[in-house]
Design an enzyme around this catalytic site. Sequence first.
Site, short mmCIF file in Angstrom:
data_model
loop_
_atom_site.label_atom_id
_atom_site.label_comp_id
_atom_site.label_asym_id
_atom_site.label_seq_id
_atom_site.Cartn_x
_atom_site.Cartn_y
_atom_site.Cartn_z
N GLU A 1 52.06 -26.15 -3.44
CA GLU A 1 51.24 -26.04 -4.66
C GLU A 1 52.10 -25.81 -5.83
OE1 GLU A 1 48.13 -23.15 -4.66
OE2 GLU A 1 47.89 -23.06 -6.90
N ASP B 1 40.54 -19.08 -0.21
CA ASP B 1 40.17 -17.74 -0.75
C ASP B 1 40.17 -17.92 -2.33
OD1 ASP B 1 42.96 -18.15 -1.34
OD2 ASP B 1 43.73 -16.31 -0.42
N SER B 2 40.54 -19.26 -2.91
CA SER B 2 39.62 -19.33 -4.23
C SER B 2 38.56 -19.01 -4.38
CB SER B 2 40.16 -20.96 -4.71
OG SER B 2 39.66 -21.83 -3.88
N ASP C 1 41.28 -20.40 4.96
CA ASP C 1 42.25 -19.54 4.52
C ASP C 1 42.21 -18.07 5.20
OD1 ASP C 1 44.15 -21.09 2.64
OD2 ASP C 1 42.54 -20.30 0.84
N GLU D 1 49.75 -18.51 3.55
CA GLU D 1 50.59 -18.43 2.50
C GLU D 1 52.04 -17.64 2.75
OE1 GLU D 1 48.82 -17.05 -1.21
OE2 GLU D 1 47.25 -18.24 -0.87
N LYS E 1 44.94 -21.56 7.55
CA LYS E 1 46.11 -21.58 6.41
C LYS E 1 46.49 -20.40 6.05
CE LYS E 1 45.24 -23.39 2.11
NZ LYS E 1 45.78 -22.37 0.92
#
Length: 265
Positions: A181, A45-46, A84, A114, A112
């Site tokens: 990260e 999602d960057s 993501d 978070e 993925k």
Amino acid sequence: MSKVTLNTLNAYKKTGEKFAVLTAYDSTFANVVSKAGVEAILVGDSLGMTLQGNDSTLPVTMTDMIYHTQCVAKGNHNALILADLPFMSYATPEQTMTNCAKLMQAGANVVKLEGGAWLEQSIAMLNERGIPSCVHLGLTPQAVNKFGGYKVQGRDQASSDAMLNDALILEKAGASMILLECVPTELAQRITQAVNVPVIGIGAGASTDAQVLVLQDMLNIPEGKKARFVKNYMAQANDIAGAISSYVEEVKNGTFPGPEHCFES
Ligand code: KIV
């Protein structure tokens, strides 16, 4: 290289062979990156920052992630595809199931998410239903407002113990991978040694089982100052494919990341 699966990466974890991951968001770069030898592509999602020009990942939607995962799947050669879940698309286990199904149908092999131990029930549900997951710990960019900026996490004893505990809980719940990260090298090493699933690092030192970078960052696009953990591979290559190949080589032979890319407690 034959098609990379979770079995391939689990075998690497056992033998100690390192593997390389890069982001890609479209079919042409997915093709270049996978042919240059990365074992996994992250549809991160960057893309909210690199493609859309936002100052965080928060505006990214499920529609965006489905579209870019489909594009990557079409261009991918043999890499494993991680995709993501964007901000607030996995706030409850039910919502997580619905949205993960969409990413898997778009071409992802692993989803993925978070977060920490609060994801336990969702990870267990995914695992029971055959959807592999990667849990992103440490600096989780979707929580940037809570952290007050993009800051290194797990620097004190209490927060580092809590992160290790989260990793163990989520591995037990069925997570197939962990991504760390911006955490101190020593903590990343503790977590990598404590779990049996592959650990991917970004700004987490050289002890993790794999490394990931954002493609645009390691190609120095746009030109200029980047985060400490980024290395500009265009500085030592004639073209993009060459830059990616030397990243893969340096991850595999353990020369990337160097001490200058890492954080201490
Ligand atoms: O979205 C992304 O690209 C990521 C990496 C920074 C690990 O999560």
